[in-house]
Design a protein around this motif. Structure first.
Motif, PDB file in Angstrom:
ATOM      1  N   ARG A 179      17.289  46.685 -32.438  1.00 45.71           N
ATOM      2  CA  ARG A 179      18.679  46.719 -31.979  1.00 45.71           C
ATOM      3  C   ARG A 179      18.827  46.222 -30.542  1.00 45.71           C
ATOM      4  O   ARG A 179      19.942  45.916 -30.103  1.00 45.71           O
ATOM      5  CB  ARG A 179      19.242  48.136 -32.082  1.00 45.71           C
ATOM      6  CG  ARG A 179      19.295  48.692 -33.489  1.00 45.71           C
ATOM      7  CD  ARG A 179      20.018  50.018 -33.513  1.00 45.71           C
ATOM      8  NE  ARG A 179      21.467  49.851 -33.401  1.00 45.71           N
ATOM      9  CZ  ARG A 179      22.306  50.866 -33.208  1.00 45.71           C
ATOM     10  NH1 ARG A 179      21.850  52.091 -33.069  1.00 45.71           N
ATOM     11  NH2 ARG A 179      23.611  50.645 -33.130  1.00 45.71           N
ATOM     12  N   ALA A 181      17.609  43.530 -29.189  1.00 50.97           N
ATOM     13  CA  ALA A 181      17.385  42.093 -29.015  1.00 50.97           C
ATOM     14  C   ALA A 181      18.623  41.342 -28.528  1.00 50.97           C
ATOM     15  O   ALA A 181      18.506  40.301 -27.883  1.00 50.97           O
ATOM     16  CB  ALA A 181      16.895  41.486 -30.335  1.00 50.97           C
ATOM     17  N   LYS A 182      19.810  41.858 -28.809  1.00 57.51           N
ATOM     18  CA  LYS A 182      21.035  41.105 -28.506  1.00 57.51           C
ATOM     19  C   LYS A 182      22.026  42.011 -27.793  1.00 57.51           C
ATOM     20  O   LYS A 182      22.720  42.792 -28.429  1.00 57.51           O
ATOM     21  CB  LYS A 182      21.649  40.580 -29.800  1.00 57.51           C
ATOM     22  CG  LYS A 182      22.624  39.446 -29.580  1.00 57.51           C
ATOM     23  CD  LYS A 182      23.036  38.868 -30.917  1.00 57.51           C
ATOM     24  CE  LYS A 182      23.431  37.407 -30.755  1.00 57.51           C
ATOM     25  NZ  LYS A 182      23.874  36.844 -32.026  1.00 57.51           N
ATOM     26  N   ASP A 184      25.422  43.212 -25.566  1.00 61.46           N
ATOM     27  CA  ASP A 184      26.851  42.925 -25.623  1.00 61.46           C
ATOM     28  C   ASP A 184      27.341  42.627 -24.202  1.00 61.46           C
ATOM     29  O   ASP A 184      27.283  43.502 -23.332  1.00 61.46           O
ATOM     30  CB  ASP A 184      27.584  44.142 -26.194  1.00 61.46           C
ATOM     31  CG  ASP A 184      29.088  43.938 -26.289  1.00 61.46           C
ATOM     32  OD1 ASP A 184      29.596  42.931 -25.767  1.00 61.46           O
ATOM     33  OD2 ASP A 184      29.752  44.809 -26.885  1.00 61.46           O
ATOM     34  N   ARG A 264      23.102  48.154 -26.227  1.00 63.30           N
ATOM     35  CA  ARG A 264      24.178  47.192 -25.958  1.00 63.30           C
ATOM     36  C   ARG A 264      24.102  46.619 -24.546  1.00 63.30           C
ATOM     37  O   ARG A 264      24.643  45.536 -24.295  1.00 63.30           O
ATOM     38  CB  ARG A 264      25.538  47.855 -26.183  1.00 63.30           C
ATOM     39  CG  ARG A 264      25.793  48.289 -27.622  1.00 63.30           C
ATOM     40  CD  ARG A 264      27.160  48.941 -27.767  1.00 63.30           C
ATOM     41  NE  ARG A 264      28.226  48.016 -27.392  1.00 63.30           N
ATOM     42  CZ  ARG A 264      29.186  48.308 -26.520  1.00 63.30           C
ATOM     43  NH1 ARG A 264      29.209  49.473 -25.898  1.00 63.30           N
ATOM     44  NH2 ARG A 264      30.125  47.416 -26.241  1.00 63.30           N
ATOM     45  N   GLY A 267      19.736  44.807 -22.111  1.00 65.53           N
ATOM     46  CA  GLY A 267      19.405  43.392 -22.053  1.00 65.53           C
ATOM     47  C   GLY A 267      20.240  42.592 -21.068  1.00 65.53           C
ATOM     48  O   GLY A 267      19.939  41.423 -20.813  1.00 65.53           O
TER      49      GLY A 267
END
Length: 377
Positions: A179, A181-182, A184, A264, A267
């Motif tokens: 979860r 990896a990307k 928001d 969220r 990253g």
């Protein structure tokens, strides 16, 4: 379907920190196979309940058990009587150790009990207290198991607290790695990245043991356009803000408070940092690794063995602002280095720290302690 396991959670505090986040993840994972009663040793410290998933059966007990205070037979008896109504009792850290002692003194008919030790507050950050070691050593004989997340704590449990190997279970904290990896881009409210700006992030309860003013001073000593974002809430907010003003960087230190769903936003940071005086197996480090980020931290707890080998040069030799600043600066100057270290961390997190392994280990241990081996499987 068999009756759900009724679990009592005795927390030193139920504000959202590492141990509380893990406890809630397990509650969510167990779903309708368990129902939960939660007591916080600090009245009103209940922030972690916001992370409990919809549909999970739980209650915050209105009855305040006397979890802390001078040793007292009456107090232990009151705790023991309350525990009798449950299938399993879970106790967390020093602030709930009297739940274990109550079982030691009044053990007849008591349900299974699993104690968790995740680390130490500021009063034991630089050295364990002899009287507490003796108390733990005696009380823990009544527990079905003692769970620790780190090699450091495992050594303390076996050596200092004299617990038998069969009773000590080291279960590494885990998260749902995929979860992260990307991220928001909208997940950090009020923070808009400026061109050429570096974001250093920290995820921590704003407590004394986290020593976040130290991190403020380290970031404040870096040249260039750098902002520090500290996600979390707690009693040290005013001290952190004061440190930022003293460094002339009040406009570059952001405290958005507690934010749910760290996958969220972790990253969005360029570097994740930690400045604690005491840690064991900090979940924020695993989250940074899962998000593919390099980590700067002092050599506390298991941190040096958690990160990928490529990240080891950025684990500071000493816990002071100069060493943390220098490690941050090396990464700040080299985007390719940050990417390379972050990728190595991400691969290690996927291989070692995915939460399915953690959930399975806890489910088996708890069900065995409750004498219902299939209850949580």
């Amino acid at each position: 379907m068999s009756q759900p396991l009724h679990i009592l959670h005795l927390h030193s505090s139920f504000d959202l920190g590492g141990k509380e986040a893990r406890a809630v993840r397990l509650m969510n994972a167990f779903g309708d196979r368990a129902r939960h009663t939660i007591i916080s040793g600090v009245p009103g410290a209940l922030g972690a309940r916001d992370a409990i998933a919809k549909g999970i059966r739980y209650e915050i007990a209105q009855q305040q058990l006397p979890l802390t205070g001078r040793p007292s037979v009456d107090r232990y008896q009151a705790i023991a009587r309350y525990m009798l109504r449950f299938d399993l009792v879970l106790t967390y850290n020093w602030g709930a150790i009297d739940g274990v002692m109550a079982r030691r003194v009044f053990g007849k008919g008591q349900p299974g009990l699993v104690h968790h030790e995740d680390g130490f507050n500021a009063d034991e950050a630089t050295g364990l207290k002899r009287e507490r070691n003796l108390y733990r050593r005696f009380a823990l004989g009544a527990a079905h198991a003692l769970v620790v997340p780190s090699l450091v704590l495992e050594d303390i449990a076996l050596g200092t607290w004299k617990q038998p190997r069969a009773r000590v279970h080291r279960i590494s904290n885990g998260i749902e790695v995929a979860r992260y990896a990307k991220p928001d881009p909208r997940a950090l409210p009020g923070i808009k990245r400026r061109e050429g700006e570096l974001l250093v992030g920290a995820i921590a309860g704003l407590r004394e043991v986290k020593d976040l003013p130290l991190l403020v001073r380290a970031v404040g000593g870096m040249p260039g356009r750098v902002r520090l974002v500290i996600v979390g809430e707690g009693p040290e907010r005013a001290r952190i803000e004061a440190a930022a003003r003293a460094m002339g960087m009040a406009d570059r230190v952001h405290l958005p408070g507690f934010l749910p769903e760290p996958h969220r936003y972790v990253g969005l940071f360029d570097i994740v940092a930690l400045s604690s005086s005491s840690e064991q197996f900090p979940i924020s480090i695993v989250e940074a690794m899962a998000a593919g980020k390099p980590v700067v931290a002092p050599p506390v707890g298991d941190v040096p063995v958690m990160v990928a080998p490529e990240n080891l040069p950025f684990i500071a030799r000493h816990r002071d602002e100069v060493h943390l600043r220098d490690a941050l600066q090396l990464l700040a100057l080299d985007p390719e280095l940050r990417a390379r270290v972050g990728a190595a961390n991400q691969a290690r997190a996927a291989a070692e720290f995915d939460e399915q392994r953690m959930i399975a280990a806890y489910a088996q241990l708890y069900a065995t302690a409750a004498r219902r081996p299939a209850a949580l499987g």
